[in-house]
Design an enzyme around this catalytic site. Structure first.
Site, PDB file in Angstrom:
ATOM      1  N   ASP A  39      44.639 -84.258 139.049  1.00  9.33           N
ATOM      2  CA  ASP A  39      44.574 -84.012 137.603  1.00  9.33           C
ATOM      3  C   ASP A  39      45.845 -83.333 137.101  1.00  9.33           C
ATOM      4  O   ASP A  39      46.257 -83.543 135.968  1.00  9.33           O
ATOM      5  CB  ASP A  39      43.329 -83.191 137.240  1.00  9.33           C
ATOM      6  CG  ASP A  39      43.224 -81.890 138.001  1.00  9.33           C
ATOM      7  OD1 ASP A  39      43.796 -81.782 139.100  1.00  9.33           O
ATOM      8  OD2 ASP A  39      42.547 -80.964 137.497  1.00  9.33           O
ATOM      9  N   GLY A 125      27.828 -71.919 141.264  1.00 11.05           N
ATOM     10  CA  GLY A 125      28.732 -71.779 142.396  1.00 11.05           C
ATOM     11  C   GLY A 125      28.836 -72.992 143.290  1.00 11.05           C
ATOM     12  O   GLY A 125      29.469 -72.947 144.345  1.00 11.05           O
ATOM     13  N   ALA A 126      28.227 -74.110 142.888  1.00 13.96           N
ATOM     14  CA  ALA A 126      28.251 -75.314 143.726  1.00 13.96           C
ATOM     15  C   ALA A 126      29.347 -76.288 143.309  1.00 13.96           C
ATOM     16  O   ALA A 126      29.449 -77.383 143.848  1.00 13.96           O
ATOM     17  CB  ALA A 126      26.887 -76.013 143.676  1.00 13.96           C
ATOM     18  N   GLY A 127      30.153 -75.913 142.323  1.00 15.26           N
ATOM     19  CA  GLY A 127      31.242 -76.781 141.902  1.00 15.26           C
ATOM     20  C   GLY A 127      30.818 -77.912 140.997  1.00 15.26           C
ATOM     21  O   GLY A 127      31.479 -78.949 140.923  1.00 15.26           O
ATOM     22  N   LEU A 128      29.711 -77.729 140.267  1.00 16.79           N
ATOM     23  CA  LEU A 128      29.199 -78.780 139.380  1.00 16.79           C
ATOM     24  C   LEU A 128      29.464 -78.463 137.917  1.00 16.79           C
ATOM     25  O   LEU A 128      28.935 -79.121 137.025  1.00 16.79           O
ATOM     26  CB  LEU A 128      27.692 -78.990 139.611  1.00 16.79           C
ATOM     27  CG  LEU A 128      27.304 -79.338 141.045  1.00 16.79           C
ATOM     28  CD1 LEU A 128      25.807 -79.581 141.157  1.00 16.79           C
ATOM     29  CD2 LEU A 128      28.068 -80.557 141.541  1.00 16.79           C
ATOM     30  N   SER A 129      30.269 -77.441 137.668  1.00 15.82           N
ATOM     31  CA  SER A 129      30.799 -77.144 136.330  1.00 15.82           C
ATOM     32  C   SER A 129      29.747 -76.688 135.331  1.00 15.82           C
ATOM     33  O   SER A 129      29.645 -77.191 134.217  1.00 15.82           O
ATOM     34  CB  SER A 129      31.569 -78.354 135.784  1.00 15.82           C
ATOM     35  OG  SER A 129      32.656 -78.634 136.613  1.00 15.82           O
ATOM     36  N   SER A 131      29.898 -73.872 133.853  1.00 16.85           N
ATOM     37  CA  SER A 131      30.606 -73.206 132.757  1.00 16.85           C
ATOM     38  C   SER A 131      31.048 -74.208 131.698  1.00 16.85           C
ATOM     39  O   SER A 131      30.912 -73.955 130.498  1.00 16.85           O
ATOM     40  CB  SER A 131      31.818 -72.438 133.289  1.00 16.85           C
ATOM     41  OG  SER A 131      32.714 -73.294 133.961  1.00 16.85           O
ATOM     42  N   ASP A 175      36.408 -81.293 133.626  1.00 12.44           N
ATOM     43  CA  ASP A 175      35.011 -80.869 133.600  1.00 12.44           C
ATOM     44  C   ASP A 175      34.422 -81.002 132.202  1.00 12.44           C
ATOM     45  O   ASP A 175      33.316 -81.530 132.015  1.00 12.44           O
ATOM     46  CB  ASP A 175      34.893 -79.417 134.072  1.00 12.44           C
ATOM     47  CG  ASP A 175      35.331 -79.245 135.509  1.00 12.44           C
ATOM     48  OD1 ASP A 175      35.537 -80.248 136.207  1.00 12.44           O
ATOM     49  OD2 ASP A 175      35.487 -78.081 135.937  1.00 12.44           O
ATOM     50  N   TYR A 225      45.658 -73.012 145.876  1.00 13.69           N
ATOM     51  CA  TYR A 225      45.830 -73.903 144.732  1.00 13.69           C
ATOM     52  C   TYR A 225      47.227 -73.729 144.130  1.00 13.69           C
ATOM     53  O   TYR A 225      47.945 -74.704 143.887  1.00 13.69           O
ATOM     54  CB  TYR A 225      44.753 -73.586 143.692  1.00 13.69           C
ATOM     55  CG  TYR A 225      44.826 -74.381 142.416  1.00 13.69           C
ATOM     56  CD1 TYR A 225      44.227 -75.640 142.310  1.00 13.69           C
ATOM     57  CD2 TYR A 225      45.479 -73.872 141.295  1.00 13.69           C
ATOM     58  CE1 TYR A 225      44.278 -76.361 141.132  1.00 13.69           C
ATOM     59  CE2 TYR A 225      45.538 -74.593 140.115  1.00 13.69           C
ATOM     60  CZ  TYR A 225      44.931 -75.828 140.042  1.00 13.69           C
ATOM     61  OH  TYR A 225      44.993 -76.544 138.873  1.00 13.69           O
TER      62      TYR A 225
END
Length: 395
Positions: A39, A125-129, A131, A175, A225
């Site tokens: 991205d 906290g599972a990375g599924l956005s 927020s 996201d 990162y």
């Protein structure tokens, strides 16, 4: 599951405010099928909205300038003046909503007082956005009920700016875009710089995406990162200096890369090799999912994981273990690390008839190896953020 969430949120609103909400909105989390770490490297991503949501129940109150919010899951309340500059500290969950209100205030458009209750079934906290779902759900809802006339892309950017500038997380736009633009049974190939996009049919006949949550998050996510960004930026400059026609990594060929390998050094060479191969994999994967060529799609997932683990080096032992063990099992077509890296989830493409056996096996194997109870999520590709009318849910 969706109706249960809607009813729970609606009932919580009635109990908390002693009123019936005027509106119900659902805003989904997302998966990224393929296209990791491209991205910010001139590439495409292939996300899809999923059937895990933030639900917002809202009632307008034109007699007040207050926005009163209740988080049902946290059992916490917060109130603020809706059209005044927002300053001072606040709980983290509140910042996502305050940022949206502040970004709208900056445009000069006005909104009125309201009461809001929200709840969700997106695993934290599972990375599924979760927020992005909260930001975009709130922005979409305000745009709709106060007739602000923002386009869907503007709603996406309001959500992103909220997280960048108010929360302080320098996230990309994928996201938020997936949450707003998602469509049922469709993946969206998105260019994150231009926001050009194209939908691809993604009817998962006979197969499912299963997420295995390693429940680990190593501390070097941020530093790793940032290091990767610096490495590929340096590599891009070296390649461009030698090949002026190479404006972006989309223009870079293996021949270009190989010809400057000595100048790049092995580490930067590996990073750039992953990027140019992953960019091409996204385009092939979009066609594979459209053609329901799940064998090819699974092979691409495996290739991506190899690249993330060995070339880009953002995986970790726990995720590598999950991927290596699952791809040995009957019915598993492919698997890879999903997200920024150094922990989180793997995404697995599994034939439906094998899901139960595979998940049961991997839970036991992972528990034995790492003494961690694996969390498992089956997800379906769903619609993006939208309002749900009274006749669309049962009370």
């Amino acid at each position: 599951m969706k109706d249960q969430l809607i009813n729970c949120t609606r009932n919580a609103f009635q109990k908390h405010f002693n009123q019936v909400p005027d509106y119900i909105f659902l805003s989904p989390g997302r998966i990224n099928i393929i296209g990791e770490h491209v991205d910010y490297n001139d590439g495409y991503v292939l996300p899809a909205a999923i059937d895990k949501y933030i639900c917002l129940a809202i009632r307008k109150n034109s007699e007040s300038n207050d926005c009163k919010i209740f988080s049902y899951d946290l059992n916490e309340s917060f109130s603020f003046k809706i059209n005044e500059k927002i300053e001072g500290d606040s709980p983290m969950w509140v910042k996502y909503l305050l940022g949206v209100a502040e970004e709208i205030r900056k445009t000069g458009k006005r909104i009125e007082g309201m009461e809001v209750v929200f709840s969700g079934n997106i695993p934290m906290g599972a990375g599924l956005s979760s927020s992005a779902a909260l930001e975009c759900g709130f922005a979409y809802a305000l745009n709709s009920i106060f007739n602000l006339n923002f386009t869907k892309k503007e709603v996406v950017l309001i959500g992103q700016r909220s997280e960048n500038q108010f929360v302080g997380v320098q996230c990309g736009v994928m996201d938020q875009f997936a949450s707003v633009f998602g469509q049922k049974d469709k993946a969206v190939m998105l260019s994150c710089d231009s926001l050009d996009y194209q939908y691809y049919d993604a009817k998962m006949d006979g197969c499912s995406f299963i997420l295995l949550d390693s429940r680990v998050k190593h501390t070097h996510l941020t530093s790793g990162y940032n290091d990767r960004r610096k490495e590929v930026e340096k590599g891009k400059k070296i390649i461009h200096d030698n090949f002026n026609e190479m404006e972006t990594f989309r223009d870079c060929t293996h021949e270009m890369l190989d010809s400057v390998r000595g100048e790049l050094g092995e580490i930067i060479y590996k990073r750039c090799l992953y990027i140019i191969e992953e960019i091409k994999r996204v385009e092939v994967a979009a066609k594979a999912i459209y053609n329901q060529d799940f064998k090819l799609l699974g092979e691409l997932l495996n290739q991506t994981h190899f690249g993330l683990s060995k070339q880009y080096e953002v995986s970790c032992p726990e995720i590598d273990f999950l991927v290596e063990e699952t791809i040995k099992m009957d019915g598993v077509l492919g698997a890879r690390m999903m997200g920024g890296g150094f922990g989180g989830c793997s995404i697995n493409l599994i034939k439906n008839e094998n899901v139960a056996e595979v998940t049961e096996k991997i839970k036991k194997i992972y528990k034995s190896a790492y003494h961690i109870d694996l969390k498992i999520y089956e997800v379906k590709i769903s619609d993006g953020t939208k309002e749900y009318k009274e006749n669309e849910y049962s009370i």
